[in-house]
Design an enzyme around this catalytic site. Structure first.
Site, PDB file in Angstrom:
ATOM      1  CG  ASP A  65      -1.975  -0.870   1.268  1.00  0.00           C
ATOM      2  OD1 ASP A  65      -2.201  -1.498   0.228  1.00  0.00           O
ATOM      3  OD2 ASP A  65      -2.657  -0.958   2.298  1.00  0.00           O
ATOM      4  CE  LYS A 104      -7.425  -0.166  -0.417  1.00  0.00           C
ATOM      5  NZ  LYS A 104      -6.826  -1.336   0.166  1.00  0.00           N
ATOM      6  CG  MET A 117      -8.297   6.805   6.850  1.00  0.00           C
ATOM      7  SD  MET A 117      -9.302   5.408   6.287  1.00  0.00           S
ATOM      8  CE  MET A 117      -9.770   4.635   7.817  1.00  0.00           C
TER       9      MET A 117
HETATM   10  N1  SAH Z   1      -4.037  -0.373   9.134  1.00  0.00           N
HETATM   11  C1  SAH Z   1      -3.541   0.940   9.440  1.00  0.00           C
HETATM   12  C2  SAH Z   1      -4.543   2.016   9.183  1.00  0.00           C
HETATM   13  C3  SAH Z   1      -4.954   2.165   7.763  1.00  0.00           C
HETATM   14  S1  SAH Z   1      -6.075   3.481   7.510  1.00  0.00           S
HETATM   15  C4  SAH Z   1      -3.062   0.961  10.914  1.00  0.00           C
HETATM   16  O1  SAH Z   1      -3.321   0.023  11.655  1.00  0.00           O
HETATM   17  O2  SAH Z   1      -2.407   1.919  11.269  1.00  0.00           O
HETATM   18  C5  SAH Z   1      -5.012   4.769   7.035  1.00  0.00           C
HETATM   19  C6  SAH Z   1      -4.914   5.811   8.111  1.00  0.00           C
HETATM   20  O3  SAH Z   1      -4.007   5.403   9.124  1.00  0.00           O
HETATM   21  C7  SAH Z   1      -4.350   7.120   7.649  1.00  0.00           C
HETATM   22  O4  SAH Z   1      -5.340   7.920   7.020  1.00  0.00           O
HETATM   23  C8  SAH Z   1      -3.916   7.737   8.956  1.00  0.00           C
HETATM   24  O5  SAH Z   1      -4.997   8.247   9.662  1.00  0.00           O
HETATM   25  C9  SAH Z   1      -3.418   6.530   9.720  1.00  0.00           C
HETATM   26  N2  SAH Z   1      -1.954   6.384   9.657  1.00  0.00           N
HETATM   27  C10 SAH Z   1      -1.265   5.350   9.194  1.00  0.00           C
HETATM   28  N3  SAH Z   1       0.061   5.550   9.317  1.00  0.00           N
HETATM   29  C11 SAH Z   1       0.214   6.746   9.909  1.00  0.00           C
HETATM   30  C12 SAH Z   1       1.329   7.520  10.308  1.00  0.00           C
HETATM   31  N4  SAH Z   1       2.581   7.078  10.130  1.00  0.00           N
HETATM   32  N5  SAH Z   1       1.112   8.723  10.866  1.00  0.00           N
HETATM   33  C13 SAH Z   1      -0.156   9.178  11.055  1.00  0.00           C
HETATM   34  N6  SAH Z   1      -1.234   8.503  10.691  1.00  0.00           N
HETATM   35  C14 SAH Z   1      -1.078   7.293  10.131  1.00  0.00           C
END
Ligand code: SAH
Length: 466
Positions: free
Chosen positions: A250, A272, A385
């Site tokens: 992704d 994505k 998100m």
């Molecule tokens: N499966 C992932 C989430 C996927 S949804 C998890 O468990 O983290 C995608 C969202 O995750 C993004 O829009 C953001 O809100 C958050 N996200 C993922 N990585 C991030 C990061 N390094 N810093 C801030 N937000 C993050």
């Protein structure tokens, strides 16, 4: 990366070393180990070099350097303590496209020599790109202590059986599967334990047994890559990353993490970003199944944890239905990573007895969430998100009774070198977001615990200057 790493075959090739001191002698020894033909040019020589010449292992010319010395050389090393001689050797060599190293001055030569760990025939070379030979040596020492001495035997035995294994299996995949299972099992332990005879028997037994397998069996690894910092990967994630034939990843998976997957694995981008669904989800689910059925080991690499806003469930439902083997590896979810690296404990005995992870992804401009519940005090709410909906999120919480002064943080690119924390409250956060040029991914944390940031903040990312 400023250097292209290679291992050069200089067996029986004429090489030149200019300089006759102890540094030159060290280089000569290394060249001789690679079976080069060595000419040493220097007015005076250490007794060690003299002895090598007496034994006929090197040729010496006891005089100053002359341009003709470079004639037909495959490689040159300038190791004198006279800078202008070193520079001249380097310049003349480079004019002739002869690879040249100037000891202790990586800037003027055309190549540098790495620190090496030798487990003949295995060689591991470490370089810091000339930045710090001391650091390279330290790394070398670490590797020395973690790579068992028997590693060389291991490589030699594998080499001995290579042709035989090749003849038994006609597909590259079957061959690789065979070696991987053998090198992770009893054979490996026997070799490192010094029991070479038993190791050979074990290898032959495994070869007999594996010869009946004709179809490689594929599998899908659904792996959480964590929020960005590669140090936050699990050991299992790393192991599977290095086994995969195909990697479907992704946008959220960071480049340093992708750099750690097996070099020759095929990479497929699954998109994505908000407006960029590179591969529609249903197609993606089927793609994973199809690749695995072809015998591939498919790594489905996702940001954070695959079961938290990751649609991991949907992907394995398809695999189940298609009868494809899979395993799921949890990862550190963005909430946990961003909160830790921002010094914001998600729960606290005094301020928050629970934490909610919710999606702030807007459908038709509104967010369909249980606002009365989320607006309750004494809890932390984390929005994934939520960047585009930040105003709607804050307004809805206030409208449902959460205090306007409730602290709120927006964490930008959490745990990466560009990690930033923007702190405000339900009233001010949307304005803060507008003022700054904020880059996704971002996470919103709402609750009294956000105030702890001031006291507990510890992570100081270093953004590289180039
Ligand atoms: N499966 C992932 C989430 C996927 S949804 C998890 O468990 O983290 C995608 C969202 O995750 C993004 O829009 C953001 O809100 C958050 N996200 C993922 N990585 C991030 C990061 N390094 N810093 C801030 N937000 C993050």
């Amino acid at each position: 990366m400023d250097f292209f790493p290679i291992f050069l075959d200089i067996k029986s090739k004429p090489c030149l070393v200019v300089g006759g001191g102890s540094v030159a002698a060290r280089k000569v020894t290394q060249l001789l180990r690679a079976k080069a033909q060595v000419l040493v040019v220097a007015p005076t020589l250490t007794s060690e070099l003299q002895a090598l010449a007496d034994k006929g292992e090197i040729t010496i010319a006891q005089r100053g350097f002359e341009p003709g010395d470079l004639e037909n050389r495959a490689l040159a090393i300038a190791a004198t303590d006279n800078e202008s001689v070193n520079e001249e050797v380097s310049r003349l060599a480079q004019e002739r496209y002869i690879p040249v190293n100037v000891v202790d001055n990586p800037d003027i030569g055309s190549f540098i020599t790495p620190s090496t760990i030798e487990r003949d025939p295995v060689q591991i070379a470490v370089s810091t790109g000339g930045a710090s030979p001391v650091l390279a040596r330290q790394l070398r020492a670490k590797l020395e202590s973690s790579i068992p001495a028997g590693y060389g035997h291991l490589a030699s035995l594998v080499e001995e059986y290579r042709d035989q294994v090749k003849a038994r299996f006609d597909s590259v995949e079957l061959r690789r599967n065979f070696w991987e299972s053998v090198l992770e099992g009893r054979f490996y332990e026997l070799v490192l334990g010094g029991k070479l005879k038993a190791a050979r028997e074990e290898l032959e037994r495994a070869l007999d047994e594996a010869s009946h397998v004709t179809e490689p069996s594929g599998e899908v690894y659904l792996v959480g890559a964590g929020p960005g910092d590669p140090d936050l990967l699990t050991f299992r994630a790393l192991r599977l990353m290095q086994r995969a034939d195909v990697v479907v990843y992704d946008r959220l998976v960071s480049q340093p993490i992708l750099d750690m997957v097996r070099r020759d694995a095929e990479l497929i981008y699954a998109g994505k970003a908000r407006a960029d669904h590179a591969i529609p989800q249903e197609e993606l689910n089927m793609l994973l199944a199809r690749l695995a059925k072809k015998g591939k080991r498919v790594l489905r690499l996702k940001g954070g944890d695959p079961f938290i806003f990751g649609r991991g469930g949907e992907e394995i439902e398809t695999l189940m239905a298609e009868g494809v083997a899979f395993q799921v590896v949890p990862g550190i979810t963005a909430a946990a990573g961003c909160a830790s690296y921002s010094g914001i404990p998600l729960t606290h005995r005094d301020y928050a007895q629970s934490v909610c992870f919710v999606t702030g992804h807007l459908k038709d401009g509104s967010i369909d969430l249980n606002w009365p519940m989320l607006a309750q005090p004494q809890q932390t709410v984390v929005f994934y998100m939520g960047l585009h909906g930040v105003k709607a999120i804050c307004d809805s919480l206030i409208a449902h009774g959460r205090d306007v002064a409730t602290p709120a943080a927006l964490v930008e690119k959490g745990t990466t070198p560009e990690h930033k924390v923007h702190i405000g409250n339900l009233e001010t956060l949307p304005g803060l977001v507008e003022q700054h040029d904020i880059k996704p991914p971002t996470l919103i944390i709402v609750g009294e615990v956000v105030d702890m940031h001031e006291k507990l903040s510890w992570f100081e990312p270093s953004v590289s200057s180039n």
